[in-house]
Each structure stands twice: as structure tokens, then as C-alpha cells.
Design an enzyme around this catalytic site. Structure first.
Site, short mmCIF file in Angstrom:
data_model
loop_
_atom_site.label_atom_id
_atom_site.label_comp_id
_atom_site.label_asym_id
_atom_site.label_seq_id
_atom_site.Cartn_x
_atom_site.Cartn_y
_atom_site.Cartn_z
N HIS A 155 0.83 -1.22 0.00
CA HIS A 155 0.00 0.00 0.00
C HIS A 155 0.87 1.26 0.00
CE1 HIS A 155 -3.36 -2.69 1.24
NE2 HIS A 155 -2.40 -3.25 1.97
N SER A 276 15.14 21.45 -16.50
CA SER A 276 13.97 22.27 -16.76
C SER A 276 14.42 23.56 -17.44
CB SER A 276 13.28 22.59 -15.43
OG SER A 276 12.58 23.81 -15.51
N LYS A 282 16.33 21.78 -11.25
CA LYS A 282 15.64 20.52 -11.58
C LYS A 282 16.52 19.49 -12.27
CE LYS A 282 11.86 19.44 -11.13
NZ LYS A 282 10.53 19.80 -11.59
N GLU A 289 9.83 8.38 -17.04
CA GLU A 289 8.48 8.85 -17.33
C GLU A 289 8.04 8.50 -18.74
OE1 GLU A 289 7.73 13.01 -15.68
OE2 GLU A 289 9.85 12.73 -15.31
#
Ligand code: ARG
Length: 460
Positions: A155, A276, A282, A289
Site C-alpha cells: 500500500h 527544466s 531541476k 516517465e
């Protein structure tokens, strides 16, 4: 005029010509198409259906067509609709009548089915090789972090102590299934539809075992209607690729979580991260992804082809021309994802101290505490309740289980003794989980050994 233009009195509308033609995507099967034609011509000659003279002209002509397609000296054209008619037209331009005899006892319907099986057979082998490379990276990284304690989750809540090796080896096991699924699909795919004709076989005395064997198939497929209308192999491959992508997507998701500041279990190599355009700090896990994102695209191909095939009457229907783009796209996608994912895994920096710190919070030794009492004679269900109470009181006191004093522990049970601190030590909790398949070093060592054996046995 079209190769099939005999019964037509008008030219094909140019929109229809573009709409109908598949050369822009089936052109990539030119090698397989030519290979199939060579085998067909040889068999026709052996059976006395073609002269050996014609066969020799066809063989030499096909070799020159192949060389010219490969070098870019000839272009495949929409006017010849698909790869089969492009090759036949090029051949006939070069060798005349013998070229026109090649299509004896054959149809594009069995031809396209042969081409696609040959093409996919080759691609499956490549994908398997790439999965094995990824498994090697898994084995390598796992080997380095067998004692690195990290929280295992259920979980997404900290649950019990495992090692980073154990976590990685779960992916090793998934990828083993992917390899065997792909192999299995390749095996079932390896029957030859050539000789099914348009749908009903042929009156010529062809030898289907000859062409099947020549092209490396295990046997001819047994029913001519099925031979031309079956696309199970493409669907099976798409489903094996979808499951593989599902695994990569889960691995990607975890990678994304792990390199967030919230976890910081790993840091991706600069070469496998992106920045970024506005936020100077970043470092983004775009590779992971994108792999996660492209999974949707592979699933889409599977659903698309399943839907195309649903409800088609036997045998061939032009709908089936829609099989190629999704299958090719899925293969191209998977073949792009696997090596980049492997590189990302190989180069990632693992931060075992952060994993250990995370393992220290969240009472992941609570089960071990209950097991301790159970081993002292308390029934497990009672021990479970006692430890639950302890966890609640730790919450109030802001302590971990191992920070409780012996007196505090004895308040809930007299069975607690000095040795409980050994039992609560996370390194011990992990290393005592030596049941088959567990995270103890003895077991991760076994798993790594078996994974390596698997890789060696499945490399070709
Ligand atoms: N281009 C076709 C395909 O990919 C080849 C078979 C065409 N057969 C036919 N009878 N129209 O399916």
C-alpha cells in the site's frame, strides 16, 4: 496498369490508390518478402511446376532487386500498392516472363502472412536479447546491494525490511517470464502459411513441407483458411510486449519515486536525466516517465488489433492490412525503451544510507517483535495485539520499538528479555528472512545465481 488490373475498365481513383496502398509501412518487410519468393520458386521448380531455367532467372532477379532496395537504387512505389507487388513488378521489369510465373500457386494472402511471421520471428529474437541485457543489469546492481536494508512496502506504506537486491530481483523474476512468453509466442508463430493460396490451397502439386523447412518454419500450418486469416501471432506478441511494458512501467514508477526528494533512494546519472527550462535546480527522470508513458501506446496497439480482428469472417479481409502498423509501432517502441532503461539502471547511483534511514522509521520490525513473543510461547494472534499496543504507545512517546526500555516493554508482556533488542535490529530482521525466495543474503545470492544461469541459457 495494376498487376490485378485485368477485369477493370477504369483507373483506380487516386485517393483510393493512396488509401488502399500499404507500401509506406509494409515496405520494411522487403527482405522477408524476397526470401519467401525465393523459397517458393525453388519449390515450384523441384515439383516440376516451373523450369529450373525460370527458377534461376527468378533467383538471380530477386537477388538483384534485394541489393537495389538495400542500396536505395530502386524505390518502392504507391502505384504498386504493397511490398508483394512492388517486388514482383521490379522482378518482372528485369527478367520478363519468368517473373510473371513466380506467382503461380500463391496469393498475396499467404504471402503477407509468411512475410509478417518471418519479420516478427526476427524481431522477437532482438527483443529477447535486449531483455536479457536488462536482466544482466539487474543481476549486477543486485549483487552490489544484498546487505543494503530498505523498507519493503505494501500500500506504499513501510511494511517489512528487505534489501535493495531483493527488490531488484523481483524485476528479474518478472523479466524471466517476459523472455519465456516471447519465446513461447515465437514457437507458436513458427508455422508456415505459404501454400494456403488465397484461402483454398491450390491444384498444383506443391510441397508445403519443402517451403516451410527452407524458411526455417517447424511445419506448414494445417488449414488453408486459418493460414491466411490467422493473426493470433501478432496479437500474442502484442500482449507479451504489453506485459513487458507493464513491468518496465512499474519499474519506471518506482525509479521516479526513488529519485524524488521524498525518497532519495537513488540518484540518476546526469546522462540519463534532463533539466527544466525555467527551474535551475531541476533534474528530472524523463527517461523513466517516457517509458511509463509509452506503455499506453503499446497497450493501444494491442487493443487496436484485437478490435480489428473481432468479427472478421473467414478468410482474408482487407481489414487485416491494419495489423502491421500497430505491431511495428509496438516493436519499435519496446526496442527503444529497453536499452535506454538498461542504461539508466546501470548508471544510477544507489544511496543505501538513505534507504537505511527510511527503514528505521515506520515500525517495519513490528512483525519481528510479534514473532519474538510467539517464539517465547505466546500465540501469534495475542502477540500481534500486544505489539499493536506497543506501536500505539511508541506513537505517543515519539519512540521506535527498539528505543523502548525493557521496563516499558515488560509493562505489556513479561516475556520480553534483553535479547529482544537483537530481534528488533533491522539488519537481523532482514538477514533472518532466509525462507526460500526471501531477502536474506543466502537467498538473494541464490536468486542472482539463477538469474545469471537463466540469462546464459536463453542467449542465442
Ligand atoms: N497488403 C495486403 C495486406 O497487408 C496484402 C494482402 C492483400 N490481399 C488482397 N487480396 N488484397 O494485408
Amino acid at each position: 496498369m495494376k498487376l490485378w488490373g485485368g477485369r477493370f475498365r477504369k483507373e483506380t481513383d487516386s485517393l483510393v490508390n493512396d488509401f488502399n496502398s500499404s507500401i509506406r509501412f509494409d515496405g520494411r518487410m522487403y527482405r522477408e518478402d524476397i526470401q519467401g519468393s525465393m523459397a517458393h520458386a525453388k519449390m515450384l521448380a523441384q515439383q516440376g511446376i516451373l523450369t529450373w531455367e525460370d527458377q534461376r532467372a527468378i533467383q538471380a532477379g530477386l537477388e538483384s532487386v534485394l541489393a537495389d532496395i538495400e542500396s536505395g537504387a530502386v524505390e518502392l512505389t504507391e502505384d504498386n500498392e504493397d511490398i508483394h507487388m512492388n517486388v514482383e513488378a521490379l522482378l518482372t521489369q528485369r527478367i520478363g516472363d519468368a517473373g510473371k510465373r513466380l506467382h503461380t500457386a500463391r496469393s498475396r494472402n499467404d504471402q503477407v502472412a509468411v512475410d509478417l511471421r518471418l519479420y516478427l520471428r526476427h524481431e522477437i529474437a532482438e527483443v529477447i536479447g535486449q531483455v536479457l541485457d536488462l536482466q544482466e543489469a539487474v543481476a549486477e546492481q543486485a549483487g552490489k546491494y544484498q546487505t543494503a536494508v530498505m523498507p519493503g512496502y505494501t500500500h506504499l506504506q513501510r511494511a517489512q525490511p528487505i534489501s535493495f537486491a531483493q527488490h531488484l530481483l523481483a524485476y528479474g523474476a518478472m523479466l524471466e517470464r517476459d523472455v519465456t512468453r516471447l519465446e513461447d509466442c515465437g514457437k507458436r508463430m513458427n508455422v508456415c502459411p505459404l501454400g494456403s493460396g488465397a484461402l483454398a490451397g491450390t491444384t498444383y502439386p506443391i510441397d508445403r513441407w519443402q517451403t516451410a523447412g527452407d524458411l526455417g518454419f517447424d511445419a506448414p500450418c494445417t488449414n488453408s483458411l486459418d493460414g491466411v486469416s490467422d493473426r493470433d501471432y501478432a496479437i500474442e506478441l502484442l500482449s507479451a510486449l504489453s506485459i513487458l511494458m507493464m513491468h518496465l512501467s512499474r519499474f519506471s514508477e518506482e525509479t521516479i519515486l526513488w529519485c524524488s526528494w521524498e525518497f532519495k533512494f537513488i540518484e540518476l546519472d546526469d546522462a540519463y536525466s534532463t533539466g527544466s527550462s525555467i527551474m535551475p535546480q531541476k533534474k528530472n527522470p524523463d527517461v523513466a516517465e517516457l517509458v511509463r508513458g509509452k506503455t499506453g501506446r503499446v497497450y493501444g496497439s494491442l487493443m487496436g488489433l484485437l478490435t480489428t480482428m473481432k468479427g472478421l469472417p473467414l478468410a482474408y479481409n482487407k481489414d487485416m492490412q491494419e495489423d502491421k502498423e500497430p505491431v511495428f509501432d509496438a516493436i519499435d517502441t519496446v526496442k527503444m525503451c529497453l536499452p535506454v532503461f538498461t542504461g539508466m539502471l546501470r548508471t544510477m547511483r544507489v544511496l543505501p544510507d538513505n534507504m537505511r534511514r527510511a527503514a528505521g522509521k515506520g515500525f517495519i520490525n513490528a512483525t519481528d517483535c510479534a514473532d519474538y513473543l510467539t517464539k517465547k510461547g505466546m500465540p501469534f494472534r495475542d502477540a500481534y495485539t500486544v505489539v499493536g499496543r506497543l506501536v500505539a504507545s511508541c506513537g505517543d512517546k515519539g519512540k521506535t520499538l527498539e528505543e523502548l526500555t525493557l521496563d516499558e516493554l515488560r509493562e505489556v508482556s513479561p516475556l520480553f528479555g534483553e535479547d529482544v533488542y537483537e530481534a528488533l535490529n533491522l539488519e537481523n530482521c532482514m538477514s533472518l528472512r532466509s525462507s526460500y525466495g526471501g531477502p536474506a543474503v543466502s537467498e538473494t545470492t541464490r536468486q542472482i545465481g539463477e538469474l545469471r544461469k537463466f540469462i546464459a541459457a536463453h542467449r542465442r
